[in-house]
Write a protein that holds these residues in place. Structure first.
Motif, mmCIF file in Angstrom:
data_model
loop_
_atom_site.group_PDB
_atom_site.id
_atom_site.type_symbol
_atom_site.label_atom_id
_atom_site.label_comp_id
_atom_site.label_asym_id
_atom_site.label_seq_id
_atom_site.Cartn_x
_atom_site.Cartn_y
_atom_site.Cartn_z
ATOM 1 N N ASN A 39 0.778 -1.236 0.000
ATOM 2 C CA ASN A 39 0.000 0.000 0.000
ATOM 3 C C ASN A 39 0.811 1.288 0.000
ATOM 4 O OD1 ASN A 39 -2.994 -0.966 0.614
ATOM 5 N ND2 ASN A 39 -1.610 -2.195 1.880
ATOM 6 N N GLU A 40 2.079 1.217 0.369
ATOM 7 C CA GLU A 40 2.845 2.455 0.458
ATOM 8 C C GLU A 40 4.068 2.458 -0.449
ATOM 9 O OE1 GLU A 40 3.717 3.432 4.548
ATOM 10 O OE2 GLU A 40 1.706 4.247 4.819
ATOM 11 N N THR A 41 5.072 1.666 -0.120
ATOM 12 C CA THR A 41 6.320 1.703 -0.866
ATOM 13 C C THR A 41 7.099 0.421 -0.658
ATOM 14 O OG1 THR A 41 8.405 2.927 -1.155
ATOM 15 C CG2 THR A 41 7.505 2.806 1.065
ATOM 16 N N ASP A 42 7.992 0.130 -1.594
ATOM 17 C CA ASP A 42 8.869 -1.016 -1.408
ATOM 18 C C ASP A 42 10.281 -0.579 -1.020
ATOM 19 O OD1 ASP A 42 9.847 0.059 -3.743
ATOM 20 O OD2 ASP A 42 9.691 -1.786 -4.915
ATOM 21 N N THR A 43 10.462 0.729 -0.809
ATOM 22 C CA THR A 43 11.764 1.258 -0.422
ATOM 23 C C THR A 43 11.609 2.109 0.834
ATOM 24 O OG1 THR A 43 12.529 1.288 -2.720
ATOM 25 C CG2 THR A 43 13.745 2.638 -1.146
ATOM 26 N N ILE A 44 12.390 1.803 1.842
ATOM 27 C CA ILE A 44 12.282 2.475 3.142
ATOM 28 C C ILE A 44 13.619 3.105 3.498
ATOM 29 C CG2 ILE A 44 11.957 2.097 5.625
ATOM 30 C CD1 ILE A 44 9.948 -0.077 4.906
ATOM 31 N N GLN A 45 13.563 4.342 3.954
ATOM 32 C CA GLN A 45 14.772 5.012 4.417
ATOM 33 C C GLN A 45 15.003 4.648 5.877
ATOM 34 O OE1 GLN A 45 14.983 9.399 4.574
ATOM 35 N NE2 GLN A 45 17.055 9.211 3.719
ATOM 36 N N LEU A 46 16.199 4.186 6.188
ATOM 37 C CA LEU A 46 16.537 3.738 7.533
ATOM 38 C C LEU A 46 17.140 4.872 8.344
ATOM 39 C CD1 LEU A 46 18.083 0.313 6.481
ATOM 40 C CD2 LEU A 46 15.717 0.795 7.161
ATOM 41 N N SER A 47 17.342 4.621 9.624
ATOM 42 C CA SER A 47 17.800 5.673 10.530
ATOM 43 C C SER A 47 19.203 6.162 10.214
ATOM 44 C CB SER A 47 17.733 5.186 11.979
ATOM 45 O OG SER A 47 18.557 4.042 12.161
ATOM 46 N N ASP A 48 20.010 5.364 9.504
ATOM 47 C CA ASP A 48 21.356 5.807 9.125
ATOM 48 C C ASP A 48 21.350 6.508 7.771
ATOM 49 O OD1 ASP A 48 20.911 3.715 7.397
ATOM 50 O OD2 ASP A 48 22.863 2.766 7.714
#
Length: 391
Positions: free
Chosen positions: A242-251
Motif C-alpha cells: 500500500n505504500e512503498t517497497d523502499t524504506i529510508q533507515l535511521s542511518d
C-alpha cells in the motif's frame, strides 16, 4: 564452513564482558585448551562439547591467521553425545522385568524385581556406552564478531545453541544472551528513550473479530516482546502493498524489500493450526490473505533486501529473528574476498535490525492507532488477489 561460503543460517547471541580492543593470541590458546575430544567419558548421559578448527569434524588445528578474520573469530563447535536411545533402554527394561517376573504367581513383578531390573539395565547401558557404539558427533560453525559484539551460531535448536553458548562463556569468561525480536526492541527502546513505551506494548488486534492476548507460541518465561516480530512482518506486508517497497533507515541508507518464496502463518490462539505457502510471491495469493483475515499471524517469511548495492535473500523467523537460507549476491570476479564476506554478514544483520527498528519507531508513535486502522481496513477489503496456488 558456511560463514565463509555458500548460503547462511544462524541465530545470534549478544556478547558482553569482552573489552579487549582486538583479538590476541590468547584467544587461540583458549580454543586449543577447550578443543573437542579432550574431555570424554563413557557415561551414558555424557555430552562433550569442544571447539574445532573449522575445516572438518576432526580439525583440532587452531591458528591466528586461520581463525581470526577481519576482527571476527571463525571456528566450529563439536557436540559429542554418548547415550543409549530411550526406546532401547525401555525395551531392555521390559525384557529384564519379564524375565524376573515370569515365575511369579501373580504374573506381576515385585518392587524388588523392578529395582533389580533397573540396575541391570543401567549396567548394560554403561557397558554399551563404553564401546562407543552409541557415540554421535555433530558440528556447527560459529562466527564471533568483535565489532558488533555478536556471536553468530550456524545452527538451530535450543539444545545445540545452549551447548555452544555455555562453551563460549566458560572458555572466554563472557556472557551470552540470545538475540530475539524482543531483545532488539528493548535495546532500541533504551537507546531511543522509549523503554516505557515498548514495555507497555501489547499484541495489536489487526482483525477486530479475532482478538487475542498472549500468543500461543510465546515464551512464558520471557518478558521480551517477541510478538513484535510477528507484527513487523504483517506491517511490512501491508507497507509493500500500500505504500512503498523502499524504506529510508535511521542511518539515512535505503533498503528495497520484497517478500518472496515462503510464508508461514499460525493461529495466535493455537486453535486452527498453521500453514506454509510456497510461491514466488506468497503474499499475492488468496490463501495468504484469507489466513490473515481469519486471524492468523506471520511466523516466518522469505524476503529479498537490497541495500548499499548488495542483494540479500533470506528467510526470517519472526520471534527469534533467526535467519536461514541466506544468500549474499556479489560478483566474485570483482575481487570479492573473505573479509568482504564478513562485512556482508555484518551488513545483513544490521539491515534486518534497522528495518525492524523503523517499524518500532512507528509502533510506539502517536500515529500507530491510525496506521493500525488502515491495516485493518486493508485486511477487510475485497481487493482481487491472485488465485490460490492449489487451484
Amino acid at each position: 564452513m558456511p560463514f565463509l561460503s555458500g548460503s547462511l543460517g544462524f541465530e545470534r547471541f549478544s556478547v558482553t564482558g569482552f573489552d579487549a580492543p582486538h583479538f590476541e593470541e590468547e584467544i587461540i590458546e583458549k580454543l586449543s585448551h577447550h578443543a573437542s575430544g579432550k574431555f570424554q567419558t563413557s557415561s551414558t548421559e555424557n555430552t562433550s562439547i569442544g571447539f574445532i578448527g573449522g575445516d572438518h569434524l576432526f580439525d583440532q588445528h587452531f591458528d591466528f591467521g586461520k581463525n581470526i578474520i577481519h576482527d571476527a573469530l571463525h571456528c566450529g563447535v563439536r557436540v559429542d553425545t554418548n547415550q543409549v536411545p530411550a526406546a532401547i533402554r525401555k525395551a531392555w527394561l521390559q525384557m529384564e522385568i519379564a524375565g524376573l517376573a515370569k515365575d511369579n504367581a501373580s504374573g506381576r513383578p515385585t518392587k524388588t524385581q523392578k529395582l533389580e531390573a533397573k540396575e541391570a539395565v543401567e549396567a548394560r547401558c554403561e557397558a554399551e556406552a563404553a564401546t562407543g557404539k552409541y557415540r554421535k558427533m555433530s558440528s556447527f560453525s560459529v562466527l564471533w564478531d568483535r565489532l558488533q559484539s555478536l556471536l553468530y551460531f550456524g545452527g538451530s535448536g535450543a539444545a545445540a545453541a545452549g551447548h555452544c553458548a555455555d562453551l563460549f562463556e566458560r572458555a572466554f569468561d563472557v556472557e551470552l544472551s540470545r538475540v530475539t525480536a524482543g531483545t532488539v526492541a528493548i535495546n532500541w527502546a533504551i537507546g531511543a528513550g522509549k523503554l516505557a513505551e515498548v514495555e507497555d506494548l501489547r499484541p495489536a488486534a489487526f482483525v477486530p473479530a479475532h482478538t487475542h492476548g498472549e500468543l500461543a507460541w510465546a515464551n512464558v518465561d520471557s518478558s521480551n516482546p517477541d510478538f513484535l516480530g510477528n507484527e513487523f512482518i504483517l506491517w511490512l506486508w501491508w507497507t509493500l502493498e500500500n505504500e512503498t517497497d523502499t524504506i529510508q533507515l535511521s542511518d539515512e541508507s535505503e533498503v528495497t524489500i520484497m517478500l518472496t518464496k515462503t510464508l508461514t502463518l499460525e493461529c495466535p490462539l493455537g486453535e486452527h493450526g498453521k500453514e506454509t505457502i510456497s510461491a514466488e510471491s506468497p503474499v499475492k495469493l488468496s490463501e495468504a490473505m484469507q489466513a490473515v483475515r481469519a486471524g492468523k499471524l506471520p511466523r516466518k517469511t522469505g524476503m529479498t533486501l537490497v541495500r548499499n548495492g548488495t542483494q540479500y535473500d533470506l528467510v526470517l523467523q519472526a520471534e527469534s529473528f533467526a535467519i536461514s537460507g541466506a544468500k549474499i549476491h556479489v560478483d566474485e570476479d570483482d575481487g570479492y574476498g573473505i573479509e568482504d564476506r564478513i562485512d556482508g554478514i555484518r551488513e545483513l544483520s544490521e539491515t534486518v535490525d534497522l528495518l525492524f527498528q523503523h517499524f518500532l519507531a512507528r509502533r510506539v508513535s502517536s500515529a500507530w492507532s491510525q496506521e493500525l486502522q488502515q491495516i485493518s481496513s486493508w485486511l477487510s477489503s475485497e481487493k482481487p488477489l491472485l488465485q490460490s496456488s492449489a487451484a
